[in-house]
Design a protein around this motif. Structure first.
Motif, PDB file in Angstrom:
ATOM      1  N   HIS A   1      -4.048   2.518  17.441  1.00  0.00           N
ATOM      2  CA  HIS A   1      -2.880   2.060  16.697  1.00  0.00           C
ATOM      3  C   HIS A   1      -3.265   1.968  15.220  1.00  0.00           C
ATOM      4  O   HIS A   1      -4.428   2.100  14.866  1.00  0.00           O
ATOM      5  CB  HIS A   1      -2.395   0.704  17.221  1.00  0.00           C
ATOM      6  CG  HIS A   1      -3.458  -0.353  17.166  1.00  0.00           C
ATOM      7  ND1 HIS A   1      -3.899  -0.921  15.991  1.00  0.00           N
ATOM      8  CD2 HIS A   1      -4.208  -0.909  18.147  1.00  0.00           C
ATOM      9  CE1 HIS A   1      -4.842  -1.801  16.245  1.00  0.00           C
ATOM     10  NE2 HIS A   1      -5.066  -1.808  17.547  1.00  0.00           N
ATOM     11  N   ARG A   2      -2.280   1.734  14.404  1.00  0.00           N
ATOM     12  CA  ARG A   2      -2.527   1.662  12.957  1.00  0.00           C
ATOM     13  C   ARG A   2      -2.373   0.237  12.408  1.00  0.00           C
ATOM     14  O   ARG A   2      -2.103   0.048  11.233  1.00  0.00           O
ATOM     15  CB  ARG A   2      -1.560   2.602  12.225  1.00  0.00           C
ATOM     16  CG  ARG A   2      -1.797   4.055  12.534  1.00  0.00           C
ATOM     17  CD  ARG A   2      -0.954   4.958  11.627  1.00  0.00           C
ATOM     18  NE  ARG A   2      -1.021   6.314  12.089  1.00  0.00           N
ATOM     19  CZ  ARG A   2      -0.067   6.916  12.804  1.00  0.00           C
ATOM     20  NH1 ARG A   2       1.034   6.278  13.117  1.00  0.00           N
ATOM     21  NH2 ARG A   2      -0.216   8.171  13.191  1.00  0.00           N
ATOM     22  N   PHE A   3      -2.566  -0.750  13.232  1.00  0.00           N
ATOM     23  CA  PHE A   3      -2.348  -2.135  12.805  1.00  0.00           C
ATOM     24  C   PHE A   3      -3.243  -2.539  11.642  1.00  0.00           C
ATOM     25  O   PHE A   3      -2.894  -3.415  10.864  1.00  0.00           O
ATOM     26  CB  PHE A   3      -2.563  -3.111  13.963  1.00  0.00           C
ATOM     27  CG  PHE A   3      -1.612  -2.925  15.119  1.00  0.00           C
ATOM     28  CD1 PHE A   3      -0.386  -2.302  14.969  1.00  0.00           C
ATOM     29  CD2 PHE A   3      -1.956  -3.377  16.376  1.00  0.00           C
ATOM     30  CE1 PHE A   3       0.479  -2.133  16.032  1.00  0.00           C
ATOM     31  CE2 PHE A   3      -1.095  -3.222  17.451  1.00  0.00           C
ATOM     32  CZ  PHE A   3       0.122  -2.599  17.283  1.00  0.00           C
ATOM     33  N   GLY A   4      -4.403  -1.924  11.524  1.00  0.00           N
ATOM     34  CA  GLY A   4      -5.335  -2.295  10.459  1.00  0.00           C
ATOM     35  C   GLY A   4      -5.047  -1.648   9.116  1.00  0.00           C
ATOM     36  O   GLY A   4      -5.628  -2.042   8.103  1.00  0.00           O
ATOM     37  N   ALA A   5      -4.164  -0.659   9.072  1.00  0.00           N
ATOM     38  CA  ALA A   5      -3.910   0.083   7.831  1.00  0.00           C
ATOM     39  C   ALA A   5      -3.491  -0.818   6.666  1.00  0.00           C
ATOM     40  O   ALA A   5      -4.016  -0.668   5.559  1.00  0.00           O
ATOM     41  CB  ALA A   5      -2.878   1.182   8.073  1.00  0.00           C
ATOM     42  N   PRO A   6      -2.567  -1.764   6.854  1.00  0.00           N
ATOM     43  CA  PRO A   6      -2.188  -2.619   5.724  1.00  0.00           C
ATOM     44  C   PRO A   6      -3.358  -3.444   5.175  1.00  0.00           C
ATOM     45  O   PRO A   6      -3.461  -3.641   3.963  1.00  0.00           O
ATOM     46  CB  PRO A   6      -1.103  -3.540   6.318  1.00  0.00           C
ATOM     47  CG  PRO A   6      -0.556  -2.785   7.477  1.00  0.00           C
ATOM     48  CD  PRO A   6      -1.719  -2.013   8.023  1.00  0.00           C
ATOM     49  N   THR A   7      -4.224  -3.896   6.042  1.00  0.00           N
ATOM     50  CA  THR A   7      -5.387  -4.670   5.594  1.00  0.00           C
ATOM     51  C   THR A   7      -6.298  -3.812   4.729  1.00  0.00           C
ATOM     52  O   THR A   7      -6.789  -4.258   3.688  1.00  0.00           O
ATOM     53  CB  THR A   7      -6.162  -5.231   6.801  1.00  0.00           C
ATOM     54  OG1 THR A   7      -5.283  -6.044   7.575  1.00  0.00           O
ATOM     55  CG2 THR A   7      -7.363  -6.051   6.357  1.00  0.00           C
ATOM     56  N   TYR A   8      -6.511  -2.571   5.152  1.00  0.00           N
ATOM     57  CA  TYR A   8      -7.327  -1.664   4.342  1.00  0.00           C
ATOM     58  C   TYR A   8      -6.715  -1.484   2.953  1.00  0.00           C
ATOM     59  O   TYR A   8      -7.415  -1.518   1.948  1.00  0.00           O
ATOM     60  CB  TYR A   8      -7.478  -0.302   5.038  1.00  0.00           C
ATOM     61  CG  TYR A   8      -8.633  -0.242   5.994  1.00  0.00           C
ATOM     62  CD1 TYR A   8      -9.784   0.471   5.670  1.00  0.00           C
ATOM     63  CD2 TYR A   8      -8.593  -0.890   7.220  1.00  0.00           C
ATOM     64  CE1 TYR A   8     -10.859   0.538   6.536  1.00  0.00           C
ATOM     65  CE2 TYR A   8      -9.658  -0.825   8.094  1.00  0.00           C
ATOM     66  CZ  TYR A   8     -10.787  -0.115   7.757  1.00  0.00           C
ATOM     67  OH  TYR A   8     -11.849  -0.058   8.614  1.00  0.00           O
TER      68      TYR A   8
ATOM     69  N   GLN B   1      -4.744  -3.563   1.354  1.00  0.00           N
ATOM     70  CA  GLN B   1      -4.900  -4.808   0.600  1.00  0.00           C
ATOM     71  C   GLN B   1      -6.314  -4.957   0.048  1.00  0.00           C
ATOM     72  O   GLN B   1      -6.508  -5.552  -1.011  1.00  0.00           O
ATOM     73  CB  GLN B   1      -4.574  -6.008   1.487  1.00  0.00           C
ATOM     74  CG  GLN B   1      -3.101  -6.147   1.788  1.00  0.00           C
ATOM     75  CD  GLN B   1      -2.827  -7.268   2.784  1.00  0.00           C
ATOM     76  OE1 GLN B   1      -3.722  -7.794   3.425  1.00  0.00           O
ATOM     77  NE2 GLN B   1      -1.562  -7.621   2.913  1.00  0.00           N
ATOM     78  N   LEU B   2      -7.289  -4.411   0.770  1.00  0.00           N
ATOM     79  CA  LEU B   2      -8.677  -4.487   0.322  1.00  0.00           C
ATOM     80  C   LEU B   2      -9.051  -3.353  -0.627  1.00  0.00           C
ATOM     81  O   LEU B   2     -10.186  -3.281  -1.097  1.00  0.00           O
ATOM     82  CB  LEU B   2      -9.617  -4.461   1.535  1.00  0.00           C
ATOM     83  CG  LEU B   2      -9.530  -5.660   2.481  1.00  0.00           C
ATOM     84  CD1 LEU B   2     -10.356  -5.420   3.731  1.00  0.00           C
ATOM     85  CD2 LEU B   2      -9.974  -6.933   1.768  1.00  0.00           C
ATOM     86  N   GLY B   3      -8.084  -2.453  -0.882  1.00  0.00           N
ATOM     87  CA  GLY B   3      -8.339  -1.325  -1.771  1.00  0.00           C
ATOM     88  C   GLY B   3      -9.250  -0.280  -1.147  1.00  0.00           C
ATOM     89  O   GLY B   3      -9.910   0.469  -1.856  1.00  0.00           O
ATOM     90  N   ARG B   4      -9.266  -0.248   0.189  1.00  0.00           N
ATOM     91  CA  ARG B   4     -10.124   0.706   0.900  1.00  0.00           C
ATOM     92  C   ARG B   4      -9.268   1.803   1.526  1.00  0.00           C
ATOM     93  O   ARG B   4      -8.099   1.597   1.847  1.00  0.00           O
ATOM     94  CB  ARG B   4     -10.913  -0.005   1.993  1.00  0.00           C
ATOM     95  CG  ARG B   4     -11.884  -1.036   1.422  1.00  0.00           C
ATOM     96  CD  ARG B   4     -12.670  -1.748   2.486  1.00  0.00           C
ATOM     97  NE  ARG B   4     -13.495  -0.792   3.221  1.00  0.00           N
ATOM     98  CZ  ARG B   4     -14.069  -1.076   4.377  1.00  0.00           C
ATOM     99  NH1 ARG B   4     -13.915  -2.261   4.929  1.00  0.00           N
ATOM    100  NH2 ARG B   4     -14.812  -0.180   4.992  1.00  0.00           N
ATOM    101  N   GLN B   5      -9.880   2.955   1.690  1.00  0.00           N
ATOM    102  CA  GLN B   5      -9.188   4.081   2.312  1.00  0.00           C
ATOM    103  C   GLN B   5      -9.209   3.922   3.826  1.00  0.00           C
ATOM    104  O   GLN B   5     -10.251   3.649   4.428  1.00  0.00           O
ATOM    105  CB  GLN B   5      -9.862   5.399   1.931  1.00  0.00           C
ATOM    106  CG  GLN B   5      -9.178   6.600   2.547  1.00  0.00           C
ATOM    107  CD  GLN B   5      -9.933   7.898   2.290  1.00  0.00           C
ATOM    108  OE1 GLN B   5     -11.063   7.886   1.827  1.00  0.00           O
ATOM    109  NE2 GLN B   5      -9.309   9.001   2.610  1.00  0.00           N
ATOM    110  N   TYR B   6      -8.066   4.096   4.449  1.00  0.00           N
ATOM    111  CA  TYR B   6      -7.947   4.053   5.905  1.00  0.00           C
ATOM    112  C   TYR B   6      -8.037   5.491   6.399  1.00  0.00           C
ATOM    113  O   TYR B   6      -7.054   6.231   6.370  1.00  0.00           O
ATOM    114  CB  TYR B   6      -6.619   3.395   6.306  1.00  0.00           C
ATOM    115  CG  TYR B   6      -6.497   3.126   7.784  1.00  0.00           C
ATOM    116  CD1 TYR B   6      -7.270   2.152   8.392  1.00  0.00           C
ATOM    117  CD2 TYR B   6      -5.606   3.848   8.572  1.00  0.00           C
ATOM    118  CE1 TYR B   6      -7.162   1.897   9.751  1.00  0.00           C
ATOM    119  CE2 TYR B   6      -5.478   3.599   9.920  1.00  0.00           C
ATOM    120  CZ  TYR B   6      -6.258   2.618  10.514  1.00  0.00           C
ATOM    121  OH  TYR B   6      -6.144   2.372  11.862  1.00  0.00           O
ATOM    122  N   ILE B   7      -9.226   5.896   6.818  1.00  0.00           N
ATOM    123  CA  ILE B   7      -9.478   7.310   7.099  1.00  0.00           C
ATOM    124  C   ILE B   7      -8.765   7.829   8.339  1.00  0.00           C
ATOM    125  O   ILE B   7      -8.648   9.041   8.518  1.00  0.00           O
ATOM    126  CB  ILE B   7     -10.984   7.612   7.193  1.00  0.00           C
ATOM    127  CG1 ILE B   7     -11.627   6.828   8.329  1.00  0.00           C
ATOM    128  CG2 ILE B   7     -11.676   7.342   5.877  1.00  0.00           C
ATOM    129  CD1 ILE B   7     -13.071   7.192   8.611  1.00  0.00           C
TER     130      ILE B   7
END
Length: 164
Positions: A119-126, A128-134
Motif C-alpha cells: 500500500h502507499r500509506f507511507g507516501a505522505p510521511t515521506y 513531509q520528511l522531504g524524502r523521495q518515496y521510491i
C-alpha cells in the motif's frame, strides 16, 4: 536497535503478567534474540525475500541471519511470519513458493503466514520528511493475485491470510 531497553521492558511486562509480542525484521544478533525470546509470548517476523541476492538488493542486507533467527524463534516461541508483498519485488510465485516451503519446515510453533499487500500509506510521511518515496509508481496488487499467493502458501502451511 534498542535490545537492552526492549529486554528490560519485556521483562517488566512479564513480571506483571502482560502478554508480550514483538514485530521484527529478524536482522538481529543471535545473542540479543536469545535474551528477548526469554520474555516473549509471540514473535512476528518479516521475511521479505528468500533469494539471498535479491534480499540484499532490496534491503541492503543478506537474509541468512533473518532465516536463522526465524528458525530459532520457531524452536521456542509461537511465530507469525509476515510477507510484505510488493509487486515486482517479492510477489513472484517462485518467491512465495520458496517462502512457504521454508515455513513448512519450521514446526508447530508457526501459527500462520500473513501476506501483507503493498500500500502507499507511507507516501505522505515521506513527503513531509522531504524524502523521495521510491515505490510511488508501484501498482497495488490485485485481489486475485493476492488470493493466488495465499493458495500457494496454504499448499504448504495450513494457516495463511491476506492482511495482518
Amino acid at each position: 536497535m534498542q535490545h537492552e531497553f526492549v529486554t528490560e521492558l519485556l521483562k517488566k511486562c512479564k513480571q506483571r503478567y502482560i502478554h508480550t509480542a514483538v514485530e521484527t525484521c529478524g536482522y538481529v544478533a543471535r545473542e540479543y534474540l536469545e535474551k528477548l525470546l526469554e520474555y516473549l509470548d509471540l514473535v512476528y517476523i518479516d521475511i521479505k525475500h528468500m533469494d539471498t541476492t535479491m534480499h540484499q538488493e532490496l534491503t541492503g542486507v543478506s537474509n541468512e541471519l533473518i532465516l536463522e533467527n526465524t528458525r530459532r524463534a520457531c524452536a521456542v516461541r509461537p511465530v507469525i511470519i509476515r510477507i510484505p508483498t510488493v509487486p515486482g519485488c517479492n510477489d513472484s510465485v517462485d518467491n512465495i513458493l520458496a517462502t512457504a516451503k521454508f515455513a513448512a519446515e519450521l514446526g508447530g510453533n508457526l501459527k500462520r503466514i500473513e501476506l501483507l499487500p503493498y500500500h502507499r500509506f507511507g507516501a505522505p510521511t515521506y513527503r513531509q520528511l522531504g524524502r523521495q518515496y521510491i515505490l510511488e509508481n508501484v501498482e497495488l496488487p490485485s485481489d486475485s493475485h493476492m488470493q493466488r499467493l495465499k493458495e500457494i502458501v496454504e499448499s504448504y502451511v495450513p494457516r495463511a491470510q491476506i492482511g495482518g
